[in-house]
Design an enzyme around this catalytic site. Sequence first.
Site, PDB file in Angstrom:
ATOM      1  N   SER A  81       0.469  60.127  56.332  1.00 21.88           N
ATOM      2  CA  SER A  81      -1.008  59.226  56.184  1.00 21.88           C
ATOM      3  C   SER A  81      -1.528  59.243  57.226  1.00 21.88           C
ATOM      4  CB  SER A  81      -0.869  58.106  54.925  1.00 21.88           C
ATOM      5  OG  SER A  81       0.051  57.235  55.702  1.00 21.88           O
ATOM      6  N   THR A 185      -3.576  53.719  55.660  1.00 20.84           N
ATOM      7  CA  THR A 185      -3.941  53.580  56.756  1.00 20.84           C
ATOM      8  C   THR A 185      -3.307  52.693  57.865  1.00 20.84           C
ATOM      9  OG1 THR A 185      -6.220  53.935  55.918  1.00 20.84           O
ATOM     10  CG2 THR A 185      -6.164  53.010  58.054  1.00 20.84           C
ATOM     11  N   THR A 203      -5.876  56.910  60.392  1.00 17.83           N
ATOM     12  CA  THR A 203      -5.511  57.893  59.257  1.00 17.83           C
ATOM     13  C   THR A 203      -5.794  59.344  59.424  1.00 17.83           C
ATOM     14  OG1 THR A 203      -5.619  57.453  56.874  1.00 17.83           O
ATOM     15  CG2 THR A 203      -7.863  57.389  57.972  1.00 17.83           C
ATOM     16  N   ARG A 213     -14.797  65.313  54.705  1.00 21.69           N
ATOM     17  CA  ARG A 213     -14.828  63.986  54.032  1.00 21.69           C
ATOM     18  C   ARG A 213     -14.666  62.823  54.975  1.00 21.69           C
ATOM     19  NH1 ARG A 213     -10.980  59.667  53.329  1.00 21.69           N
ATOM     20  NH2 ARG A 213     -11.218  58.797  51.199  1.00 21.69           N
ATOM     21  N   ASP A 216     -13.734  54.992  55.058  1.00 18.25           N
ATOM     22  CA  ASP A 216     -13.865  53.615  55.711  1.00 18.25           C
ATOM     23  C   ASP A 216     -13.213  53.732  57.194  1.00 18.25           C
ATOM     24  OD1 ASP A 216     -11.355  53.765  54.666  1.00 18.25           O
ATOM     25  OD2 ASP A 216     -11.431  51.628  54.294  1.00 18.25           O
ATOM     26  N   THR A 236      -7.427  48.922  54.122  1.00 19.18           N
ATOM     27  CA  THR A 236      -6.420  50.012  53.688  1.00 19.18           C
ATOM     28  C   THR A 236      -6.630  50.355  52.239  1.00 19.18           C
ATOM     29  OG1 THR A 236      -4.300  51.228  53.854  1.00 19.18           O
ATOM     30  CG2 THR A 236      -4.285  48.678  53.448  1.00 19.18           C
ATOM     31  N   GLY A 237      -6.563  51.690  51.720  1.00 24.72           N
ATOM     32  CA  GLY A 237      -6.995  51.713  50.423  1.00 24.72           C
ATOM     33  C   GLY A 237      -7.769  52.883  50.096  1.00 24.72           C
ATOM     34  N   GLY A 239     -10.834  54.416  50.518  1.00 21.81           N
ATOM     35  CA  GLY A 239     -11.887  54.294  51.540  1.00 21.81           C
ATOM     36  C   GLY A 239     -12.981  54.744  50.922  1.00 21.81           C
TER      37      GLY A 239
HETATM   38  N1  GLY Z   1      -8.752  54.237  53.873  1.00 17.29           N
HETATM   39  C1  GLY Z   1      -8.447  55.620  54.173  1.00 17.29           C
HETATM   40  C2  GLY Z   1      -8.982  56.524  53.340  1.00 17.29           C
HETATM   41  O1  GLY Z   1      -9.500  56.515  52.356  1.00 17.29           O
HETATM   42  O2  GLY Z   1      -9.272  57.763  54.245  1.00 17.29           O
END
Ligand code: GLY
Length: 325
Positions: A81, A185, A203, A213, A216, A236-237, A239
């Site tokens: 990731s 992330t 990330t 795309r 965050d 993190t999560g 985004g």
């Molecule tokens: N938080 C990382 C992403 O969604 O790309």
Amino acid sequence: MEIVSRRDFMKSVAVAGAVAASSSASDASGDARLQPVFLSTWPFGQAANEQAAKVFHSGGSLLDAVEKGINVVEDDPKVMSVGYGGLPNEDGVVELDAGIMDGTRHRAGSICNLHHIKNPISVARLVMEKTRHTTMAGEGAFLFALKMGFHAEQLLTPASLERWLKWKATPNHLTYWITPENHDTIGMVATDGNGHIVAGCSTSGLAWKIPGRVADSPLVGCGFYADDQAGGASATGDGDLMTNYCTSISIVRMMERGASPQEACNELLQHMAQTDSRNKESQSAVIAMNPRGEVGAASMNAQFRLQYALWRNGQSHLLLSEVLY
Ligand code: GLY
């Protein structure tokens, strides 16, 4: 790392995590002594923190420490990731995002959709140090990296290529908008023990994302933020969701108004849930640190419970965040 595999992993570390978490209150409290503190997301954050501490204690700056610490995770092909070996977009191209911020200068650098360069956090730092820009994206970011001396390389590993081919070959395969996947992330917030704060994150983003795309992680104030007067934060999560809440700057401003890092993390996630109750099911987690080195970490729910890494007093801890819902 997939959520399913993380669940399995979480079961296997539950006991160790519970033991570690029992010491989290004292670990999170910080103290007045001058000492660096490194706080990172997920278990791979431990290696990042340890490298950051090594760099800092060898005479590197706090920015050096955060950059080199995050490089460790970017370089690790087992982390699917972040960086090299990160899962690609729907066309099979690895697109990387990263950002870093110096809390003294209120100055950030960030990179979006960088391809064929495995260390976006280092390129982001050079945007901050060598240009008057803050954020660079796509082809321009790639050409900038080449000018700065980075070398283009294939970022797909045999393992990530196999995962992408399998996804591509699955009839009616799930796409980015049905089932979010792969949100681990690396976010880091650090202090030198003297009130200086640096934050960064890196990330490969959402697996199988639509090319182009941006979420965050590379957006200043969303995936990361640092301000020596108030503290730093990272997220993190999901985004795509968390960008809408400008999570990191929101947490930092709450700390500026007197909230502890833990209170600020909790309040941010509560606000997300209050504005839309469906967010209680979301993959959302945040970390924060104030200039005294006190830390906080919170996850929206137990299905996406953040394990975070904390380096303090020469010791590396892996702890479990608070869970809100
Ligand atoms: N938080 C990382 C992403 O969604 O790309």
